[in-house]
Design an enzyme around this catalytic site. Structure first.
Site, PDB file in Angstrom:
ATOM      1  CB  ALA A 284      -0.930  -0.006   1.205  1.00 43.25           C
ATOM      2  CE1 TYR A 285       5.519   5.508   2.695  1.00 38.26           C
ATOM      3  CE2 TYR A 285       7.122   4.085   1.617  1.00 38.26           C
ATOM      4  CZ  TYR A 285       6.792   5.293   2.191  1.00 38.26           C
ATOM      5  OH  TYR A 285       7.732   6.290   2.250  1.00 38.26           O
TER       6      TYR A 285
END
Length: 282
Positions: free
Chosen positions: A148-149
């Site tokens: 996600a990052y």
């Protein structure tokens, strides 16, 4: 040296604080955004009259626009804007709830977009300025357990690259800042972690998480030197579109881009089979 007006989001700690401190040390005026009154007072105490704190949640689009307009009027025309506010989210792709992925993008991507969009009209009218945003080495390479990052930072890379090509005609520069591992609390208390729910990933991910946690507080990167580097590129006539910070980032990004290039070369013949016999080339 020409004194400039800066705006940096997220200056209470970490690289945002380092960027702001370096700009202040160089004689610039800095408007810095924070999330609490305590942090605001601490920031303004760094250099009274030059450090101007503003309370801001970058996920509040209207507040972002309002603060930047107010800073333009009260502090002065912004020459440099650094969209730094963001956070890390750790967890394997399958374990990370969709709501947490959305929150990651809301802060890292849309908070940055709101900041740059609010500042851009002022710079465009003046036909000058420098927009920067902190992505990450994770915007040019990816590691397990940070999907996600890395996804949010990859998204920023594309936005910034296109933006730079759009606004160059107005004398506005755009730089993506891609830090490696710096000695901040990003990997410690500032890291958000998705709940561990699937044992199948432990063999792969546990050593990665353990290494990151052990390195927290002893990272290779020096935030003060990162600040000096960012202040330097804000002073040059032809600043880079990409600024990789840290030798670890250089090594990992180079390896990742080499791997992409290898895939392109290996499968070039197959790639060409999908064309019509005749057609328009972009």
């Amino acid at each position: 040296m020409q004194r400039k007006n800066w705006l940096v989001t997220g200056v209470s700690t970490g690289l945002g604080r380092a960027f702001a401190e370096a700009a202040l040390a160089a004689g610039h005026t800095v408007a810095g955004t924070v999330r609490s009154e305590e942090d605001l007072r601490a920031f303004e105490g760094l250099k009274p009259g030059y450090a101007h704190g503003r309370l801001l949640d970058v996920t509040d689009d209207h507040a972002v626009s309002r603060v930047i307009t107010e800073v333009e009027q009260s502090v002065g025309p912004l020459d440099v804007v650094v969209a730094n506010a963001g956070y890390g989210l750790e967890g394997t792709f399958e374990e990370t709830p969709l709501a947490e992925v959305r929150r990651q993008f809301e802060v890292n991507v849309f908070g940055t977009v709101a900041t740059l969009q609010a500042a851009l009209p002022h710079m465009r009218r003046r036909r000058r300025g420098h927009l920067m945003a902190v992505t990450s080495m994770g915007g040019l390479m990816a590691v397990p357990g940070m999907s996600a990052y890395c996804g949010s930072k990859f998204a920023l890379e594309g936005i910034l690259e296109a933006l730079g090509k759009e606004v160059a005609q107005f004398g506005i520069h755009v730089t993506a800042i891609e830090p490696g591992s710096f000695r901040t609390d990003w990997a410690g208390r500032s890291m958000s972690r998705a709940a561990h729910t699937i044992d199948d990933y432990d063999t792969l991910f546990d050593p990665i998480r353990e290494t990151r946690q052990k390195a927290s507080g002893n990272q290779l990167g020096n935030p003060a030197k990162a600040g000096e580097a960012v202040v330097h590129i804000a002073s040059v006539d032809r600043p880079p579109a990409h600024l990789v910070l840290g030798s670890d980032a250089l090594r990992l990004v180079t390896a990742a881009r080499t791997a992409v290039d290898k895939d392109i070369r290996t499968w070039e013949a197959l790639s060409r089979t999908t064309d019509f016999a005749e057609g328009a080339q972009l």
